[in-house]
Design a protein around this motif. Structure first.
Motif, short mmCIF file in Angstrom:
data_model
loop_
_atom_site.label_atom_id
_atom_site.label_comp_id
_atom_site.label_asym_id
_atom_site.label_seq_id
_atom_site.Cartn_x
_atom_site.Cartn_y
_atom_site.Cartn_z
N ARG A 119 5.29 -34.31 -31.41
CA ARG A 119 3.85 -34.40 -31.19
C ARG A 119 3.59 -35.03 -29.82
O ARG A 119 4.53 -35.45 -29.12
N SER A 120 2.35 -35.10 -29.45
CA SER A 120 1.97 -35.72 -28.17
C SER A 120 1.22 -37.01 -28.47
O SER A 120 0.00 -37.04 -28.59
N ILE A 121 2.00 -38.08 -28.64
CA ILE A 121 1.44 -39.38 -29.01
C ILE A 121 1.40 -40.29 -27.79
O ILE A 121 2.38 -40.42 -27.06
N MET A 122 0.26 -40.91 -27.56
CA MET A 122 0.17 -41.92 -26.51
C MET A 122 -0.10 -43.28 -27.14
O MET A 122 -0.79 -43.39 -28.15
N ILE A 139 -6.26 -55.58 -31.23
CA ILE A 139 -7.49 -55.60 -30.45
C ILE A 139 -7.31 -54.98 -29.07
O ILE A 139 -8.26 -54.47 -28.48
N ASP A 140 -6.07 -54.97 -28.56
CA ASP A 140 -5.85 -54.46 -27.21
C ASP A 140 -4.84 -53.31 -27.14
O ASP A 140 -4.37 -52.96 -26.06
N GLU A 141 -4.54 -52.70 -28.27
CA GLU A 141 -3.52 -51.65 -28.27
C GLU A 141 -3.84 -50.59 -29.33
O GLU A 141 -4.21 -50.92 -30.45
N SER A 142 -3.71 -49.31 -28.95
CA SER A 142 -4.00 -48.22 -29.87
C SER A 142 -3.03 -47.06 -29.67
O SER A 142 -2.52 -46.84 -28.56
N PHE A 143 -2.81 -46.32 -30.76
CA PHE A 143 -2.08 -45.06 -30.70
C PHE A 143 -3.09 -43.92 -30.77
O PHE A 143 -4.08 -44.00 -31.51
N VAL A 144 -2.84 -42.87 -30.00
CA VAL A 144 -3.72 -41.70 -30.00
C VAL A 144 -2.85 -40.44 -30.09
O VAL A 144 -1.92 -40.28 -29.30
N ASP A 145 -3.16 -39.58 -31.05
CA ASP A 145 -2.44 -38.31 -31.20
C ASP A 145 -3.19 -37.23 -30.46
O ASP A 145 -4.28 -36.81 -30.87
N LEU A 146 -2.63 -36.79 -29.34
CA LEU A 146 -3.27 -35.77 -28.51
C LEU A 146 -2.81 -34.35 -28.86
O LEU A 146 -3.19 -33.39 -28.18
N THR A 147 -2.00 -34.23 -29.90
CA THR A 147 -1.52 -32.91 -30.32
C THR A 147 -2.69 -32.01 -30.67
O THR A 147 -3.59 -32.38 -31.42
#
Length: 421
Positions: A9-12, A113-121
């Motif tokens: 997947r394309s995870i950031m 509070i300062d960090e997140s994962f985002v799935d760009l798939t």
């Protein structure tokens, strides 16, 4: 390892650099990357600690997170701020809204509070190449909020996080992308093991004890041996060493879920008597028990930690006790902590207290007892108190100790994350 069967997947994973310091810098119209900035818990207390520091503050003045206020040099180039927790939370929420403009909420996992994962798939048709989209998001966060940030990308959450921590944070552009093929070259040399996300000091020591000192050692260890020594965690550690993680953004967390419920509190002053310590201890046990009850968990091992004031040369103790029947009852947890305190306390001023319960299991496993016929009555009473606090606020119903000079619950109810709003 056959990576062909693994998801790609394309995870950031995006992390806000020096988040608290960056937020305060934006309010004061300062450049966090080129100014000496520190966020201190309370500027009126010389023993208060630094919560965040800018890169220049760390490099030029050797002031970092955990430094005491009295240790900070008196220099005209230094900017000191108290935290504005309400503003920090608001800023974090606005950044999440920005992420939500690119992907649906289900594709975002706010890790802190300062960090997140985002799935760009699947966003290719909307925004183009996922890597370019990740870089665009990175730039937009900086332009809109003046918050420097770093980004790691990978085929799963684990590799995205490792790319962030191990490589992106060390590069000038603050960006790194890893794939399965990078694991042997970039991940396996990592040592000590605690440098890898998800491996703590205690686990590191246990792994060192069986001859495993690097991630490469872990990946090439015998899986059966790891499972027999560490159980399910051994299987997870082995596959993480190969860069494999099957969790999905918005579903299961990357690292196994809650393994304890605890609370630590730096006291606002030295507590000189056992009576004062017990007052705060009861408040803390109430909070820990409430969180366990809300999750329908009970714990078998109770741990109390006490740190003495530096005015009496510091030191302290941390002791655990495993009870026969697991509990989430406030007074049972408090009684065990009281026993531990009585056995180890040496009448010195106390400045920090911590309480936790571990060895968790489902509350549904709680058994009836011939000797404790009121257990479920107490559980029902505890649930009622929890509901009142949830609906009317944390101070809507308190124990009498909270109204004494030693109690801290009322003062702390006006704080966010233990700091001023």
């Amino acid at each position: 390892m056959d990576y062909d069967k693994m998801p790609r997947r394309s995870i950031m994973c995006v992390d806000m650099r020096c988040f608290y310091a960056s937020c305060m810098a934006s309010l004061a119209h300062l450049d966090v990357m080129n100014e000496a900035i520190a966020v201190v818990g309370n500027l009126q207390q010389k023993g208060s600690v630094v919560l965040a520091a800018s890169p220049i503050m760390k490099k030029r003045f050797q002031v970092k997170t955990g430094t005491r206020l009295y240790e900070i040099p008196n220099h005209p180039d230094i900017h000191l701020f108290e935290p504005k927790m309400e503003f920090f939370v608001s800023m974090s929420m606005e950044i999440t809204k920005l992420l939500n403009s690119y992907v649906p909420k289900e594709a975002i996992h706010v890790y802190s509070i300062d960090e997140s994962f985002v799935d760009l798939t699947g966003t290719e048709k909307l925004w183009g190449d996922p890597e370019e989209t990740a870089r665009k998001i990175q730039d937009e966060i900086f332009r809109q909020f003046e918050i420097p940030n770093t980004v790691g990308m990978g085929p799963n959450m684990l590799l995205a996080k490792l790319a962030l921590d191990i490589e992106a944070k060390k590069t000038k552009e603050g960006f790194a992308k890893w794939d399965y093929e990078d694991v042997k070259e970039k991940l396996w040399p990592l040592s000590p093991l605690s440098e890898m996300w998800g491996i703590g000091r205690q686990t590191e020591q246990s792994l060192n004890g069986i001859g495993i000192f690097s991630v490469g050692d872990l990946a090439n260890a015998d899986l059966t041996t790891l499972e027999s020594r560490f159980g399910v965690m051994g299987n997870q550690l082995y596959h993480h060493a190969w860069g494999i993680d099957l969790s999905k953004v918005g579903e299961a967390p990357l690292i196994e879920g809650q393994v304890s419920y605890g609370k630590g509190q730096m006291l606002m002053r030295d507590y000189n008597t056992k009576k004062e310590v017990l007052a705060v201890l009861l408040e803390m046990c109430e909070d820990v028990a409430r969180r366990a009850r809300e999750a329908y968990k009970i714990g078998r091992t109770i741990t109390l930690g006490i740190a003495y004031s530096k005015n009496s040369f510091g030191g302290g103790f941390q002791r655990s006790r495993t009870i026969d029947e697991p509990t989430n009852d406030t007074m049972m947890i408090y009684q065990v902590c009281q026993q531990i305190l009585n056995e180890n306390y040496n009448e010195r001023p106390v400045r920090h207290i911590s309480v936790s319960i571990t060895k968790l299991e489902s509350e549904h496993s709680m058994q009836l007892s011939l000797f404790d016929t009121k257990r479920f009555q107490r559980r029902k009473l505890g649930a009622t108190m929890d509901q009142l606090r949830s609906h009317y606020g944390s101070t809507s119903i308190l124990r009498a100790v909270s109204y004494t000079d030693a109690g801290t619950a009322i003062k702390r109810s006006a704080l966010i994350g233990g700091h001023k709003k």
